[in-house]
Write a protein that holds these residues in place. Structure first.
Motif, PDB file in Angstrom:
ATOM      1  N   LYS A 166      -2.267 -22.690  49.697  1.00 11.66           N
ATOM      2  CA  LYS A 166      -3.399 -21.854  49.289  1.00 11.66           C
ATOM      3  C   LYS A 166      -2.994 -20.402  49.051  1.00 11.66           C
ATOM      4  N   LEU A 167      -1.766 -20.037  49.434  1.00 15.74           N
ATOM      5  CA  LEU A 167      -1.318 -18.652  49.268  1.00 15.74           C
ATOM      6  C   LEU A 167      -1.218 -18.290  47.784  1.00 15.74           C
ATOM      7  N   PRO A 168      -1.428 -17.020  47.436  1.00 14.95           N
ATOM      8  CA  PRO A 168      -1.365 -16.595  46.033  1.00 14.95           C
ATOM      9  C   PRO A 168      -0.061 -16.984  45.330  1.00 14.95           C
ATOM     10  N   VAL A 169       1.068 -16.952  46.038  1.00 14.00           N
ATOM     11  CA  VAL A 169       2.352 -17.284  45.423  1.00 14.00           C
ATOM     12  C   VAL A 169       2.391 -18.738  44.938  1.00 14.00           C
ATOM     13  N   PRO A 210      10.988 -22.483  50.759  1.00 14.89           N
ATOM     14  CA  PRO A 210      10.609 -21.383  51.659  1.00 14.89           C
ATOM     15  C   PRO A 210       9.130 -21.418  52.034  1.00 14.89           C
ATOM     16  N   PHE A 211       8.845 -20.779  53.166  1.00  9.72           N
ATOM     17  CA  PHE A 211       7.451 -20.523  53.540  1.00  9.72           C
ATOM     18  C   PHE A 211       7.230 -19.016  53.486  1.00  9.72           C
ATOM     19  N   TYR A 212       5.959 -18.602  53.429  1.00 16.48           N
ATOM     20  CA  TYR A 212       5.612 -17.197  53.236  1.00 16.48           C
ATOM     21  C   TYR A 212       4.477 -16.781  54.167  1.00 16.48           C
ATOM     22  N   GLU A 213       4.327 -15.462  54.304  1.00 19.78           N
ATOM     23  CA  GLU A 213       3.226 -14.842  55.034  1.00 19.78           C
ATOM     24  C   GLU A 213       3.046 -15.426  56.433  1.00 19.78           C
ATOM     25  N   ASN A 214       4.169 -15.647  57.105  1.00 18.25           N
ATOM     26  CA  ASN A 214       4.176 -16.140  58.471  1.00 18.25           C
ATOM     27  C   ASN A 214       5.478 -15.643  59.095  1.00 18.25           C
ATOM     28  N   ASP A 215       5.396 -14.985  60.231  1.00 17.19           N
ATOM     29  CA  ASP A 215       6.587 -14.425  60.877  1.00 17.19           C
ATOM     30  C   ASP A 215       7.243 -15.397  61.843  1.00 17.19           C
ATOM     31  N   ASN A 242       2.148 -25.013  39.327  1.00 18.07           N
ATOM     32  CA  ASN A 242       2.127 -26.474  39.187  1.00 18.07           C
ATOM     33  C   ASN A 242       3.092 -27.138  40.167  1.00 18.07           C
ATOM     34  N   ALA A 243       3.711 -26.345  41.042  1.00 17.32           N
ATOM     35  CA  ALA A 243       4.627 -26.871  42.054  1.00 17.32           C
ATOM     36  C   ALA A 243       4.028 -26.691  43.449  1.00 17.32           C
ATOM     37  N   ASP A 244       2.701 -26.789  43.531  1.00 18.10           N
ATOM     38  CA  ASP A 244       2.041 -26.520  44.807  1.00 18.10           C
ATOM     39  C   ASP A 244       2.285 -27.593  45.862  1.00 18.10           C
ATOM     40  N   ASN A 245       2.952 -28.681  45.503  1.00 17.00           N
ATOM     41  CA  ASN A 245       3.248 -29.705  46.500  1.00 17.00           C
ATOM     42  C   ASN A 245       4.604 -29.487  47.163  1.00 17.00           C
ATOM     43  N   HIS A 246       5.247 -28.347  46.891  1.00 17.27           N
ATOM     44  CA  HIS A 246       6.577 -28.110  47.439  1.00 17.27           C
ATOM     45  C   HIS A 246       6.660 -26.960  48.435  1.00 17.27           C
ATOM     46  N   ILE A 247       5.826 -25.966  48.341  1.00 23.12           N
ATOM     47  CA  ILE A 247       5.947 -24.784  49.195  1.00 23.12           C
ATOM     48  C   ILE A 247       6.090 -25.199  50.661  1.00 23.12           C
ATOM     49  N   SER A 248       7.078 -24.680  51.325  1.00 22.19           N
ATOM     50  CA  SER A 248       7.377 -24.863  52.748  1.00 22.19           C
ATOM     51  C   SER A 248       7.867 -26.264  53.118  1.00 22.19           C
ATOM     52  N   ASN A 249       7.993 -27.158  52.164  1.00 24.16           N
ATOM     53  CA  ASN A 249       8.328 -28.551  52.477  1.00 24.16           C
ATOM     54  C   ASN A 249       9.820 -28.866  52.409  1.00 24.16           C
ATOM     55  N   THR A 308       4.332 -23.162  60.409  1.00 25.33           N
ATOM     56  CA  THR A 308       3.401 -23.081  59.284  1.00 25.33           C
ATOM     57  C   THR A 308       2.679 -24.408  59.075  1.00 25.33           C
ATOM     58  N   SER A 309       1.689 -24.358  58.212  1.00 24.17           N
ATOM     59  CA  SER A 309       0.973 -25.551  57.780  1.00 24.17           C
ATOM     60  C   SER A 309       1.087 -25.641  56.261  1.00 24.17           C
ATOM     61  N   PHE A 310       1.590 -26.756  55.771  1.00 24.54           N
ATOM     62  CA  PHE A 310       1.688 -26.952  54.326  1.00 24.54           C
ATOM     63  C   PHE A 310       0.319 -26.769  53.670  1.00 24.54           C
ATOM     64  N   ALA A 311      -0.715 -27.303  54.295  1.00 19.20           N
ATOM     65  CA  ALA A 311      -2.065 -27.198  53.720  1.00 19.20           C
ATOM     66  C   ALA A 311      -2.474 -25.735  53.546  1.00 19.20           C
ATOM     67  N   GLU A 312      -2.095 -24.881  54.488  1.00 20.55           N
ATOM     68  CA  GLU A 312      -2.412 -23.450  54.389  1.00 20.55           C
ATOM     69  C   GLU A 312      -1.467 -22.739  53.418  1.00 20.55           C
ATOM     70  N   GLN A 313      -0.179 -23.103  53.445  1.00 16.62           N
ATOM     71  CA  GLN A 313       0.810 -22.465  52.571  1.00 16.62           C
ATOM     72  C   GLN A 313       0.460 -22.668  51.095  1.00 16.62           C
TER      73      GLN A 313
END
Length: 195
Positions: free
Chosen positions: A120-123, A175-180, A128-135, A113-118
């Motif tokens: 942007k996901l709706p979730v 966690p990361f999302y929308e990526n298999d 306000n925690a957009d700096n954590h997804i997938s990290n 995955t790419s944090f920059a892309e993750q």
């Protein structure tokens, strides 16, 4: 904290062992992860980690000489206590936790995955925690007594990097999302060798 890129041949060797191992390691770990396997043979990786300890000892003697350990003593007293691989799928995570031993480390082997892309996901987009997804993130108390985090952004460029840190430092994997795809990391604990 120490961060550096491991040699490509060692990355390949570690990944081969991770993929070949079927030693269930889940009961030893905190994560909600698809698959966690212990390494069958830590011995084959000791020369590599001895080199890591030498590098860490050199850094310690330059930046923290007051610790009092000589470079030679430092190199000889540390050993790998546990070594395992994490195979993380979409939605998998590792809650805040620490480790046993004196130091721990993580090596990011494969990041689908790419944090920059993750972020942007709706979730995440309206959070306000957009700096954590997938990290991968450390939590610590700052000088004002506030709990703070420091995150490593999970991008393809992080593959092959190793971070070594105090074992009792609280950390987690979001966690990361929308990526298999499958995120593969290798972790371990380092302890003091009893003489």
């Amino acid at each position: 904290l120490v961060k550096f890129k491991i040699p490509d041949d060692m990355r390949k060797k570690l990944l081969e062992e991770a993929n070949a191992s079927h030693k269930d390691f889940e009961k030893n770990l905190a994560g909600v992860i698809t698959k966690e396997v212990g390494f069958r043979d830590i011995e084959m990786f000791k020369p590599f980690f001895h080199t890591v300890f030498e590098m860490y000892a050199d850094a310690q003697s330059k930046w923290a000489p007051e610790v009092g350990s000589t470079i030679e003593t430092f190199k000889q007293q540390y050993l790998i206590e546990a070594l395992w691989a994490n195979f993380q799928g979409p939605g998998d995570f590792n809650p805040p936790h620490d480790h046993g031993g004196v130091y721990s480390f993580v090596i990011w082997m494969q990041i689908p995955t790419s944090f920059a892309e993750q972020r942007k996901l709706p979730v995440c987009a309206e959070s306000n925690a957009d700096n954590h997804i997938s990290n991968f993130a450390f939590s610590y108390t700052n000088t004002l007594g506030k709990v703070s985090t420091f995150a490593y952004n999970m991008e393809k460029e992080a593959e092959g990097y190793m971070v070594m840190f105090p074992a009792q430092m609280l950390h987690q994997v979001f966690p990361f999302y929308e990526n298999d795809g499958e995120r593969i990391s290798i972790s371990g604990n380092i302890n003091i060798e009893e003489k």
